[in-house]
Design a protein around this motif. Structure first.
Motif, PDB file in Angstrom:
ATOM      1  N   ASN A 106       0.810  -1.221   0.000  1.00 38.80           N
ATOM      2  CA  ASN A 106       0.000   0.000   0.000  1.00 38.80           C
ATOM      3  C   ASN A 106       0.841   1.269   0.000  1.00 38.80           C
ATOM      4  O   ASN A 106       0.296   2.372  -0.016  1.00 38.80           O
ATOM      5  CB  ASN A 106      -0.935   0.020   1.207  1.00 38.80           C
ATOM      6  CG  ASN A 106      -2.011  -1.041   1.106  1.00 38.80           C
ATOM      7  OD1 ASN A 106      -2.396  -1.453   0.019  1.00 38.80           O
ATOM      8  ND2 ASN A 106      -2.494  -1.503   2.252  1.00 38.80           N
ATOM      9  N   ALA A 107       2.164   1.130   0.032  1.00 42.01           N
ATOM     10  CA  ALA A 107       3.041   2.305   0.047  1.00 42.01           C
ATOM     11  C   ALA A 107       2.875   3.103  -1.242  1.00 42.01           C
ATOM     12  O   ALA A 107       2.668   2.542  -2.317  1.00 42.01           O
ATOM     13  CB  ALA A 107       4.492   1.867   0.211  1.00 42.01           C
ATOM     14  N   THR A 108       2.965   4.399  -1.098  1.00 40.40           N
ATOM     15  CA  THR A 108       2.848   5.291  -2.248  1.00 40.40           C
ATOM     16  C   THR A 108       4.118   6.129  -2.364  1.00 40.40           C
ATOM     17  O   THR A 108       4.962   6.117  -1.487  1.00 40.40           O
ATOM     18  CB  THR A 108       1.629   6.221  -2.118  1.00 40.40           C
ATOM     19  OG1 THR A 108       1.768   6.991  -0.918  1.00 40.40           O
ATOM     20  CG2 THR A 108       0.332   5.438  -2.068  1.00 40.40           C
ATOM     21  N   GLY A 109       4.218   6.856  -3.451  1.00 42.29           N
ATOM     22  CA  GLY A 109       5.371   7.728  -3.662  1.00 42.29           C
ATOM     23  C   GLY A 109       6.286   7.175  -4.735  1.00 42.29           C
ATOM     24  O   GLY A 109       5.911   6.289  -5.513  1.00 42.29           O
ATOM     25  N   THR A 110       7.491   7.688  -4.732  1.00 45.20           N
ATOM     26  CA  THR A 110       8.479   7.247  -5.711  1.00 45.20           C
ATOM     27  C   THR A 110       8.903   5.817  -5.389  1.00 45.20           C
ATOM     28  O   THR A 110       8.620   5.293  -4.298  1.00 45.20           O
ATOM     29  CB  THR A 110       9.727   8.148  -5.665  1.00 45.20           C
ATOM     30  OG1 THR A 110      10.376   7.961  -4.396  1.00 45.20           O
ATOM     31  CG2 THR A 110       9.374   9.619  -5.874  1.00 45.20           C
ATOM     32  N   LEU A 111       9.609   5.213  -6.314  1.00 37.49           N
ATOM     33  CA  LEU A 111      10.124   3.861  -6.087  1.00 37.49           C
ATOM     34  C   LEU A 111      10.998   3.833  -4.838  1.00 37.49           C
ATOM     35  O   LEU A 111      10.866   2.934  -4.003  1.00 37.49           O
ATOM     36  CB  LEU A 111      10.911   3.377  -7.306  1.00 37.49           C
ATOM     37  CG  LEU A 111      11.603   2.021  -7.161  1.00 37.49           C
ATOM     38  CD1 LEU A 111      10.594   0.921  -6.860  1.00 37.49           C
ATOM     39  CD2 LEU A 111      12.421   1.711  -8.398  1.00 37.49           C
ATOM     40  N   ASP A 112      11.870   4.819  -4.692  1.00 34.82           N
ATOM     41  CA  ASP A 112      12.743   4.860  -3.509  1.00 34.82           C
ATOM     42  C   ASP A 112      11.932   4.979  -2.223  1.00 34.82           C
ATOM     43  O   ASP A 112      12.264   4.339  -1.217  1.00 34.82           O
ATOM     44  CB  ASP A 112      13.744   6.015  -3.610  1.00 34.82           C
ATOM     45  CG  ASP A 112      14.844   5.732  -4.624  1.00 34.82           C
ATOM     46  OD1 ASP A 112      15.061   4.552  -4.976  1.00 34.82           O
ATOM     47  OD2 ASP A 112      15.495   6.706  -5.077  1.00 34.82           O
ATOM     48  N   GLU A 113      10.886   5.777  -2.235  1.00 35.22           N
ATOM     49  CA  GLU A 113      10.038   5.932  -1.041  1.00 35.22           C
ATOM     50  C   GLU A 113       9.309   4.630  -0.722  1.00 35.22           C
ATOM     51  O   GLU A 113       9.185   4.250   0.442  1.00 35.22           O
ATOM     52  CB  GLU A 113       9.037   7.080  -1.247  1.00 35.22           C
ATOM     53  CG  GLU A 113       9.695   8.445  -1.273  1.00 35.22           C
ATOM     54  CD  GLU A 113       8.775   9.553  -1.776  1.00 35.22           C
ATOM     55  OE1 GLU A 113       9.044  10.715  -1.421  1.00 35.22           O
ATOM     56  OE2 GLU A 113       7.802   9.268  -2.509  1.00 35.22           O
TER      57      GLU A 113
END
Length: 138
Positions: A106-113
C-alpha cells in the motif's frame, strides 16, 4: 515434522518475507509455508528487498490457505488484522500469533520511497522471525 504457516491477506509481501526468513532461521524439523486469504502474486519489491539480504523468494508462489496444512500446523502467524479476523478455524492445539504489520504493497510515492517502506516492514519481520525461532527452539 513440525509445521508453521505465515498468513496475510494476499500472500504477496509480508507472509512471503516471513516464509523466507523462517526457512533460514528455523531448524530442519520445521516445515515452513505461507499463504493468503487471496492470491495476489509475489510482489516484485518484496523479492527485491529480500534479495538485498541474500534471501531468494523469486520462485515462491502466491497461494491460498490450504485447510489440510492449516489443521496440521503447530504455529500459525497472521501478519495483518484481516488475516487474523478471517483465518479459518485452527485446532485448539495450534499456537496462534498475530503480528499487526502494515502492508508495504500500500506504500505510495516514488520507487525509492516505496522501497523504504518495504525495507522497514522486512526488517520488522526479520526481527520477529529471529525472536520466534529462538522461542521455538526450546
Amino acid at each position: 515434522m513440525k509445521r508453521i504457516y505465515f498468513i496475510c491477506t494476499g500472500n504477496s509481501c509480508r507472509s512471503q518475507m516471513a516464509e523466507g526468513f523462517a526457512k533460514q532461521e528455523l531448524s530442519s524439523e520445521w516445515q515452513v509455508k505461507s499463504a493468503g486469504l487471496e492470491a495476489h502474486g509475489v510482489n516484485p519489491l518484496a523479492i527485491q528487498v529480500m534479495q538485498e539480504l541474500n534471501i531468494d523468494i523469486s520462485n515462491n508462489q502466491s497461494t491460498l490457505i490450504d485447510p489440510t496444512y492449516l489443521k496440521q500446523c503447530n504455529v500459525v502467524v497472521t501478519l495483518c488484522g484481516d488475516a487474523r479476523d478471517r483465518c479459518p478455524t485452527t485446532p485448539l492445539t495450534t499456537h496462534k500469533i498475530h503480528w499487526p504489520l502494515p502492508d508495504p504493497a500500500n506504500a505510495t510515492g516514488t520507487l525509492d520511497e516505496r522501497l523504504v517502506v518495504f525495507r522497514t516492514v522486512r526488517d520488522q519481520i526479520k526481527n520477529r522471525v529471529i525472536a520466534l525461532a529462538k522461542q521455538l527452539a526450546y
